[in-house]
Design an enzyme around this catalytic site. Structure first.
Site, PDB file in Angstrom:
ATOM      1  N   GLN A 188       0.779  -1.202  -0.105  1.00 33.38           N
ATOM      2  CA  GLN A 188       0.026  -0.128   0.030  1.00 33.38           C
ATOM      3  C   GLN A 188       0.928   1.168  -0.005  1.00 33.38           C
ATOM      4  OE1 GLN A 188      -0.445  -2.581   2.036  1.00 33.38           O
ATOM      5  NE2 GLN A 188      -2.727  -2.949   2.494  1.00 33.38           N
ATOM      6  N   ASP A 198      -6.750   1.039  12.232  1.00 31.60           N
ATOM      7  CA  ASP A 198      -7.996   0.282  11.825  1.00 31.60           C
ATOM      8  C   ASP A 198      -8.733  -0.011  13.121  1.00 31.60           C
ATOM      9  OD1 ASP A 198      -5.728  -0.367   9.960  1.00 31.60           O
ATOM     10  OD2 ASP A 198      -7.665  -0.951   8.928  1.00 31.60           O
TER      11      ASP A 198
HETATM   12  O1  MRU Z   1      -5.551  -3.560   4.378  1.00 33.98           O
HETATM   13  P1  MRU Z   1      -5.778  -2.285   4.497  1.00 33.98           P
HETATM   14  O2  MRU Z   1      -5.090  -1.745   3.250  1.00 33.98           O
HETATM   15  O3  MRU Z   1      -7.138  -2.082   4.410  1.00 33.98           O
HETATM   16  O4  MRU Z   1      -5.047  -1.509   5.802  1.00 33.98           O
HETATM   17  C1  MRU Z   1      -5.184  -0.237   5.780  1.00 33.98           C
HETATM   18  C2  MRU Z   1      -4.426   0.414   7.010  1.00 33.98           C
HETATM   19  O5  MRU Z   1      -3.855  -0.362   7.956  1.00 33.98           O
HETATM   20  C3  MRU Z   1      -4.496   1.752   7.297  1.00 33.98           C
HETATM   21  O6  MRU Z   1      -3.435   2.230   7.804  1.00 33.98           O
HETATM   22  C4  MRU Z   1      -5.672   1.986   8.269  1.00 33.98           C
HETATM   23  O7  MRU Z   1      -6.907   1.368   7.575  1.00 33.98           O
HETATM   24  C5  MRU Z   1      -5.862   3.470   8.381  1.00 33.98           C
HETATM   25  S1  MRU Z   1      -6.630   4.309   7.049  1.00 33.98           S
HETATM   26  C6  MRU Z   1      -6.996   5.603   7.213  1.00 33.98           C
END
Ligand code: MRU
Length: 360
Positions: A209, A250
């Site tokens: 990401q 999260d």
């Molecule tokens: O697996 P993902 O890409 O959904 O994980 C995203 C994250 O861990 C982000 O840092 C988190 O959701 C915060 S987004 C504002």
């Protein structure tokens, strides 16, 4: 349904979730940065699939997408009365809830949709009104998310010094929200306030990401960004090349423990060792007061293929045993501040999270 999301304040240049005339459009985040493909959704099962497969990802964005999914599910319900509608609507929401376990924003958004429907059904609203009302509720969740991110930016920007070199992990940006971002929103707000800020983005194995999404959206906004592999953060910190860390979340437990993308805990430990402030930016919808501490946060384990392959290319021997936890938990004691839309909390999380969530 024919309503559209019209809220687009200045500075919100990337919106990954668009809604108009009963159709949801989401940029396919699996294909970025090489392809910009928009997918269209009108069915709740397809929205659930988009969440599982990470077309849409990032805690707040998952919540917004699920809210639209719930509105689609509601639209297709054939019900004779409010009670019958609610039974079927519960099943729609249960299907959407069974997609990803860690980001609490998913469950928060579905709970809000269900509470809205239940209150209006018990007030005797006809089924057609419930459907229209739920569409408006999803639009409200979408628009509020952007406003919340802008507010977080205002509260967080003062913590970022002029000239700061800021490390971030994963993508907590516009792409992870309805727009602007949480952690990257704070960086955007600092830049908008005239500060010179440069970002060091961890690539964020295995789903990348950081490399694919954070690097893409910050470059698009002209923010100075350097990409590193995850295992380079300690070296840069030891050389004095990082001034602060900012990440999203999260789920935040009642004591301030923070679940975020796998690798966040490692970065927090490194930051502590090097006396570097470690900030978390997250909306109140990410705070889960029902869980006393981070050990109770469910951690998603994803497909081994994300670790053994990049795209179709294998990186490891066949049949090697693999672990792929998608998140980890950073203990509250490693978090310098939690930045919310109602202000930044500095350390006394058990009391302050409860107080701020209650609106006091
Ligand atoms: O697996 P993902 O890409 O959904 O994980 C995203 C994250 O861990 C982000 O840092 C988190 O959701 C915060 S987004 C504002």
């Amino acid at each position: 349904m024919s309503h559209s999301c019209v809220f687009a304040p200045t500075g919100v240049t990337i919106k990954p979730i668009l809604y108009a005339d009963g159709v949801l459009k989401m940029i396919d985040q699996r294909l970025l940065p090489t392809e910009e493909v928009w997918l269209e959704y009108t069915d709740y099962r397809a929205v659930a699939e988009a969440i599982v497969t990470m077309v849409v990802r990032g805690a707040p964005a998952i919540g917004v997408a699920a809210a639209y999914g719930a509105a689609f599910g509601a639209r297709d319900i054939q019900a004779t009365d409010g009670a019958d509608f609610m039974r079927q609507f519960e099943a729609v929401c249960a299907h959407l809830a069974a997609t990803r376990p860690t980001a609490v924003n998913l469950f928060w958004a579905l709970k809000r949709m269900k509470s809205f429907a239940a209150a209006n059904a018990s007030a005797g609203q006809p089924v057609e009104n419930l459907k229209i009302g739920l569409e408006y509720e999803a639009l409200a969740i979408n628009d509020e998310d952007i406003r919340i991110n802008l507010a977080m930016g205002r509260h967080g920007a003062p913590l970022i010094p002029d000239g700061a070199r800021v490390l971030t992990h994963c993508n907590a940006g516009a792409l992870a929200t309805a727009g602007f971002g949480t952690a990257l929103g704070v960086i955007r707000a600092a830049v908008a306030a005239g500060k010179k800020v440069s970002v060091v983005a961890d690539e964020t194995r295995p789903f990348l990401q950081g490399a694919r999404l954070t690097a893409w959206e910050l470059s698009r906004d002209g923010i100075d960004t350097t990409l590193i592999c995850d295992n380079m953060a300690g070296y840069l910190m030891s050389k004095g090349e990082i001034d602060c860390v900012i990440v999203g979340a999260d789920r935040i437990a009642a004591n301030g423990d923070v679940a975020n993308k796998i690798g966040t805990y490692t970065v927090a430990i490194l930051a502590k060792e090097h006396n570097i402030p470690f900030y978390v930016a997250a909306p109140l919808s990410t705070i889960d007061l029902e869980l006393s501490d981070g050990s109770l946060i469910p951690i998603e384990e994803r497909d081994a293929r994300e670790v053994t392959h990049i795209g179709d290319k294998p990186l490891a021997p066949d049949n090697i045993r693999v672990r792929n936890p998608a998140f980890d938990v950073t203990p509250a004691r490693l978090v310098t501040a939690i930045i919310t839309e109602r202000g930044a909390l500095l350390g006394n999380y058990s009391e302050d999270l409860r107080r701020i969530k209650a609106g006091a």
